[in-house]
Design a protein around this motif. Sequence first.
Motif: not given
Length: 317
Positions: A165, A194-195, A197, A217, A220, A222, A248, A275, A310, A312
């Motif tokens: 990411g 997503w940034d 975290n 970053e 994730y 859904c 989340w 989260s 998510g 990382q």
Amino acid sequence: MADEDRTRTDSGAEDASAKHRSGAVTSGQTRAALRRVARARQRRRWAVEGVVVLACLAALISYLSFRSEPAPDDDQAGRSGGVTGVVARSPGFPATDGRTGDAGPAEPGLRPRQRPPSPDPTPSTTAPAPPPPSQQSPELSVTRGEMPAEVNLTAVGARDWMHWGQRGGNSTVRKRAGSGEIADEGGAGTRVAWDGNQEHVRWSDGSSQRSVRDSSEGVYTCGAGNGFSLAVAGSGESRTVHLYGGIWMARGRLEARLSTGGPASSAVLEDPYTSQSAQFTIKFTVPKGARLLLTWKVEKVFTPHCGNVGLQAVAVR
């Protein structure tokens, strides 16, 4: 006056003469006594020397007499029992090792030339050598812990690491000159970058991006059933894998299994309201050519608005 002086002179001469004669007699008596003492000492010395000579002669005669006695015959000694506990030997009796002749003195209570039995060999206590790494039994375990506020991938991923990411949902950064053991196998659902975290990562030996000091970053996906599929190559040695992920408003399940088969191991992370992040530690051993298979996916959602899992980074050491 002259007569008186002559009288005194004659008297003094007589006294001196008497004293001289007395001293001469005393000196003569002393020398005679000394000669008698010397002769007595010499006689005692001769007596002692004579006793010593006689004792030496007696000892020499006894020794010569002992040496001149003939030795008893072995066969006669055996028949007469002259030597207690020694059994007579018959010349030419076969020895226990197959040869003929004298096998040495027999021990009490044994037949002629019968040897005592050899002791049983002591069993070896040397432990067997451990099997080579390629033959070690597979092992697998998964534990969950709190993710540190900052993770240094260069330090944690001594063999290999991978980050997601940094430049969009499908971008990855790998360890430069790493082992390449980590493989992204895809997974169901759409990946979104997503940034935000709360836990950050850093590295200084990246490939496409050499150094990053503070990265929040990640990616994730859904919906129930969606997630990530990863694999880590085995080498026959024990390996430790760290997976840094989060959820989340969902329940996420990390499942680990080996490509060689056997039971799986898993860990769960759940939060219905907000989260959470976690560090999953997977320890495994599989032969070279086999792999560790990881699935990190949404098991349940608690909101219609994109409950998700998510990812990382993953590191191997």
